[in-house]
Design an enzyme around this catalytic site. Structure first.
Site, PDB file in Angstrom:
ATOM      1  N   HIS A   1      -2.191  -7.784   2.882  1.00  0.00           N
ATOM      2  CA  HIS A   1      -3.234  -7.303   1.984  1.00  0.00           C
ATOM      3  C   HIS A   1      -3.722  -8.411   1.046  1.00  0.00           C
ATOM      4  O   HIS A   1      -4.800  -8.291   0.481  1.00  0.00           O
ATOM      5  CB  HIS A   1      -2.720  -6.140   1.135  1.00  0.00           C
ATOM      6  CG  HIS A   1      -2.469  -4.903   1.926  1.00  0.00           C
ATOM      7  ND1 HIS A   1      -2.595  -3.656   1.377  1.00  0.00           N
ATOM      8  CD2 HIS A   1      -2.099  -4.697   3.217  1.00  0.00           C
ATOM      9  CE1 HIS A   1      -2.315  -2.740   2.282  1.00  0.00           C
ATOM     10  NE2 HIS A   1      -2.005  -3.359   3.412  1.00  0.00           N
TER      11      HIS A   1
ATOM     12  N   ASP B   1      -5.269  -2.250  -4.775  1.00  0.00           N
ATOM     13  CA  ASP B   1      -4.845  -1.951  -3.418  1.00  0.00           C
ATOM     14  C   ASP B   1      -4.693  -0.448  -3.259  1.00  0.00           C
ATOM     15  O   ASP B   1      -4.389   0.268  -4.220  1.00  0.00           O
ATOM     16  CB  ASP B   1      -3.511  -2.640  -3.137  1.00  0.00           C
ATOM     17  CG  ASP B   1      -3.119  -2.561  -1.685  1.00  0.00           C
ATOM     18  OD1 ASP B   1      -3.479  -3.473  -0.925  1.00  0.00           O
ATOM     19  OD2 ASP B   1      -2.458  -1.575  -1.304  1.00  0.00           O
TER      20      ASP B   1
ATOM     21  N   THR C   1      -7.458  -2.493   3.014  1.00  0.00           N
ATOM     22  CA  THR C   1      -7.565  -3.610   3.950  1.00  0.00           C
ATOM     23  C   THR C   1      -7.330  -3.153   5.387  1.00  0.00           C
ATOM     24  O   THR C   1      -7.315  -3.968   6.295  1.00  0.00           O
ATOM     25  CB  THR C   1      -6.545  -4.705   3.600  1.00  0.00           C
ATOM     26  OG1 THR C   1      -5.231  -4.144   3.654  1.00  0.00           O
ATOM     27  CG2 THR C   1      -6.811  -5.275   2.225  1.00  0.00           C
TER      28      THR C   1
END
Length: 183
Positions: free
Chosen positions: A11, A123, A145
């Protein structure tokens, strides 16, 4: 703009590329906050053959993290070499970064710039960072991602929680919006 990433190495590079593109298209200074070993890794990737004007406008900031405080092996800040059970421990440990993120925003951004960050991109595994952004009056955005199909399935499952209502005896269920053949 600030980013708080999670501790999955796969990521990190997409977040670094996103930071570069944001700077190139807007001229914004982008700050990436993460754990010390992940910042070290990102620093090695950022300061290679990059344009100096880009690298000068992407700040890398370490948030304190000690893996052994969370029942993890020492010096572990990514999922590499962790068992599945330890992945979950690492996910839970990520929430302990929230106070350090809040402190950074208050002391390093608001106090010095007179305003909160325009946007905080986090994230997908750090959903708590969106709440931090909102508490400062910033926009909170979650960046995935993963591929489009996997992300769509993930969102469908968490929004609809179909496994609570429609699981068959063998545990299979169909995510809302997906054909039955995609169980």
């Amino acid at each position: 703009m600030d980013h708080h990433g999670f501790k999955l190495r796969a990521h990190l590079i997409p977040f670094l590329e996103l930071a570069k593109r944001i700077h190139q298209s807007t001229g914004f200074v982008v700050t990436i906050l993460n754990t010390p070993l992940n910042i070290k890794y990102l620093r090695s990737k950022l300061h290679g053959n990059e344009d100096a004007a880009i690298t000068a406008n992407i700040r890398l900031v370490e948030l304190p993290f000690c893996s052994s405080d969370h029942g993890l092996p020492p010096n572990v800040e990514s999922t590499r070499s962790l068992s599945l059970h330890q992945f979950i421990d690492l996910f839970h440990a990520s929430a302990t970064l929230e106070p350090a993120l809040r402190e950074f925003i208050k002391d390093q951004v608001v106090a010095k710039e007179g305003r909160p960050p325009l946007c905080i991109v986090s994230d997908v595994f750090c959903g708590w960072a969106v709440h931090v952004a909102r508490s400062f009056g910033s926009v909170g955005v979650t960046f995935s991602t993963c591929g489009a199909y996997g992300t769509a399935a993930y969102i469908s499952i968490w929004e609809g929680l179909p496994h609570r209502h429609s699981a068959t005896q063998d545990g299979y269920f169909t995510p809302p919006g997906f054909p039955e053949s995609h169980q």
